[in-house]
Enzyme design. Structure first.
Site, mmCIF file in Angstrom:
data_model
loop_
_atom_site.group_PDB
_atom_site.id
_atom_site.type_symbol
_atom_site.label_atom_id
_atom_site.label_comp_id
_atom_site.label_asym_id
_atom_site.label_seq_id
_atom_site.Cartn_x
_atom_site.Cartn_y
_atom_site.Cartn_z
ATOM 1 N N TRP A 27 133.087 -70.457 34.304
ATOM 2 C CA TRP A 27 132.721 -69.983 35.632
ATOM 3 C C TRP A 27 131.055 -69.607 35.067
ATOM 4 O O TRP A 27 129.732 -68.923 35.496
ATOM 5 C CB TRP A 27 132.724 -68.214 36.396
ATOM 6 C CG TRP A 27 134.092 -68.033 37.650
ATOM 7 C CD1 TRP A 27 135.314 -68.824 37.440
ATOM 8 C CD2 TRP A 27 134.305 -67.340 38.307
ATOM 9 N NE1 TRP A 27 135.874 -68.585 37.518
ATOM 10 C CE2 TRP A 27 135.980 -67.644 38.685
ATOM 11 C CE3 TRP A 27 133.540 -66.214 38.949
ATOM 12 C CZ2 TRP A 27 135.937 -66.670 40.246
ATOM 13 C CZ3 TRP A 27 134.201 -65.658 39.876
ATOM 14 C CH2 TRP A 27 135.513 -65.860 40.185
ATOM 15 N N LYS B 256 141.612 -80.549 29.275
ATOM 16 C CA LYS B 256 140.832 -79.879 28.744
ATOM 17 C C LYS B 256 141.588 -79.229 28.021
ATOM 18 O O LYS B 256 141.432 -79.099 26.202
ATOM 19 C CB LYS B 256 140.463 -78.675 29.002
ATOM 20 C CG LYS B 256 138.940 -79.094 29.621
ATOM 21 C CD LYS B 256 137.504 -79.599 29.234
ATOM 22 C CE LYS B 256 137.251 -78.701 28.942
ATOM 23 N NZ LYS B 256 136.203 -78.931 28.104
ATOM 24 N N ASP C 293 128.011 -91.589 24.003
ATOM 25 C CA ASP C 293 129.852 -91.700 24.171
ATOM 26 C C ASP C 293 130.162 -91.025 23.323
ATOM 27 O O ASP C 293 130.981 -91.616 23.115
ATOM 28 C CB ASP C 293 129.606 -92.674 25.186
ATOM 29 C CG ASP C 293 130.984 -93.746 26.143
ATOM 30 O OD1 ASP C 293 131.829 -92.040 25.688
ATOM 31 O OD2 ASP C 293 131.259 -94.162 26.703
ATOM 32 N N TYR D 9 142.014 -81.441 35.352
ATOM 33 C CA TYR D 9 141.007 -81.370 34.227
ATOM 34 C C TYR D 9 141.630 -79.651 33.288
ATOM 35 O O TYR D 9 141.006 -79.861 32.049
ATOM 36 C CB TYR D 9 140.068 -80.542 35.238
ATOM 37 C CG TYR D 9 138.816 -79.488 34.937
ATOM 38 C CD1 TYR D 9 137.990 -79.876 33.712
ATOM 39 C CD2 TYR D 9 139.043 -78.456 34.675
ATOM 40 C CE1 TYR D 9 137.027 -79.404 33.105
ATOM 41 C CE2 TYR D 9 137.991 -77.874 33.874
ATOM 42 C CZ TYR D 9 137.024 -78.183 33.209
ATOM 43 O OH TYR D 9 136.168 -77.671 32.920
ATOM 44 N N THR E 38 133.618 -82.442 34.354
ATOM 45 C CA THR E 38 133.602 -81.069 35.251
ATOM 46 C C THR E 38 133.565 -81.276 36.587
ATOM 47 O O THR E 38 134.089 -80.136 37.046
ATOM 48 C CB THR E 38 132.517 -80.218 34.298
ATOM 49 O OG1 THR E 38 131.098 -81.172 35.134
ATOM 50 C CG2 THR E 38 132.430 -80.303 33.749
ATOM 51 N N THR F 299 137.858 -73.549 28.550
ATOM 52 C CA THR F 299 137.923 -73.032 29.361
ATOM 53 C C THR F 299 138.640 -72.884 30.018
ATOM 54 O O THR F 299 139.630 -72.678 29.480
ATOM 55 C CB THR F 299 137.387 -74.335 30.758
ATOM 56 O OG1 THR F 299 137.800 -73.697 32.275
ATOM 57 C CG2 THR F 299 139.052 -75.949 30.707
ATOM 58 N N ASP F 300 138.730 -71.464 31.248
ATOM 59 C CA ASP F 300 140.301 -70.708 31.370
ATOM 60 C C ASP F 300 141.427 -71.931 32.878
ATOM 61 O O ASP F 300 142.299 -70.697 32.369
ATOM 62 C CB ASP F 300 138.947 -69.638 32.924
ATOM 63 C CG ASP F 300 138.866 -70.587 33.896
ATOM 64 O OD1 ASP F 300 137.441 -70.892 33.316
ATOM 65 O OD2 ASP F 300 139.504 -70.183 34.551
ATOM 66 N N LEU G 198 124.351 -76.377 30.269
ATOM 67 C CA LEU G 198 125.298 -75.521 28.630
ATOM 68 C C LEU G 198 123.887 -76.155 27.622
ATOM 69 O O LEU G 198 123.160 -75.383 26.895
ATOM 70 C CB LEU G 198 126.134 -75.713 28.464
ATOM 71 C CG LEU G 198 126.878 -74.505 27.026
ATOM 72 C CD1 LEU G 198 126.213 -73.146 27.130
ATOM 73 C CD2 LEU G 198 128.611 -74.859 26.562
#
Length: 302
Positions: free
Chosen positions: A160, A139, A38, A135, A72, A111-112, A15
């Site tokens: 996705w 998030k 960082d 995860y 991720t 994220t989903d 991205l």
């Protein structure tokens, strides 16, 4: 599109790569990877944002941060919780705090996986969350930190994602097509494949609105490719783009391929928040795949 002074933590990722490529002409872009910024270290974050502010002042451009930095490795996160929380929760907290103090707006990508995945239809932004993986928990914690920080901040959930940079499902299936006679791919998880180049364009449209003082009223938005499919359907489409027989892809269940981290059965995110904000809806996922494929087909086969 308005030129920006843009800081993209996670600039080496797929991205981040596309955010740099799509930045409006005349923009000043800082896109450090994790070795250069960082996000878990306060001093590093302060220096990066202060550098952005100085560059913006020198160029006479509005400053904004689009955070594409994330841990991720979904399965590894189950046994590396401290690292995942540091990058996905503490990092956004530090970024938001510094952005707040410097009066720099922030767009944070999420994220989903913050949802449990058991809803029948697409998830709206205000549906109950309930991540089922480390995860997803990290998030969600990052989202909460950003939204309660006092910063002028927006959270954009996506799903996705695939692109030319980094590892992703499209590259993996492309490679496996040349190695195996048939592939078994999960057919009981649904989502919306999202080309990172389209997502980057959407995020930059949002950023332009924000610096113009016209940011959406809602602080949480969903942005994915249009429509939905399963991983099995996605894999068949990749085979079609390769000119391979899609019937070589065989459906299977999640139970047949257990993973350390539990995946949401339903990852489909409703575009209603994006539409209501007057932002450009991303193209249908199948059209995006066809457009995207030539740009990374050779790299995916390596």
């Amino acid at each position: 599109m308005t030129a920006l002074a843009l800081l993209v933590p996670g600039g080496n990722g797929q991205l981040g790569h596309d955010l740099v490529a799509a930045a409006p002409e005349g923009s000043v872009v800082r896109a450090p990877g994790s070795n250069d910024l960082d996000v878990t270290q306060a001093g590093s974050v302060v220096r990066a944002v202060d550098d952005l502010v100085a560059a913006a002042a020198e160029a006479g451009l509005p400053a904004i941060v689009v955070n594409a930095a994330a841990y991720t490795a979904v399965d590894v996160a189950e046994s590396a919780q401290a690292k995942a929380f540091a990058v996905n929760a503490d990092g956004p907290r530090l970024l938001a705090a510094v952005c707040s103090s410097r009066q720099v707006p922030l767009v944070h990508v999420s994220t989903d996986y913050v949802f449990p995945g058991d809803k029948a239809g697409p998830y709206e932004v205000d549906d109950p969350v309930g991540p089922k993986s480390v995860y997803g928990m990290t998030k969600l914690a990052g989202e909460a930190s950003v939204l309660r920080s006092g910063a002028d901040a927006w959270v954009v959930r996506t799903a996705w994602v695939y692109g030319a940079g980094g590892s992703n499902f499209v590259k993996a299936i492309t490679k496996l097509e040349g190695e195996r006679a048939t592939l078994s791919v999960v057919d009981d998880q649904r989502g919306s494949p999202t080309w990172s180049a389209d997502l980057a364009s959407g995020l930059l449209e949002l950023a332009g609105r924000i610096v113009a003082g016209n940011g959406p009223e809602g602080r949480t938005l969903h942005c994915t490719g249009g429509g939905e499919t399963t991983w099995y359907g996605f894999a068949r489409a990749i085979f079609e783009e390769l000119g391979a027989d899609p019937d070589r892809v065989k459906p299977c269940t999640t139970a047949e391929f257990p993973r350390p981290a539990k995946r949401p059965e339903n990852s489909v995110l409703s575009p209603a928040s994006w539409v209501d904000a007057g932002l450009t809806v991303l193209r249908p996922w199948r059209d995006a795949l066809a457009k995207a494929f030539p740009s990374f087909q050779e790299d995916a086969r390596r």
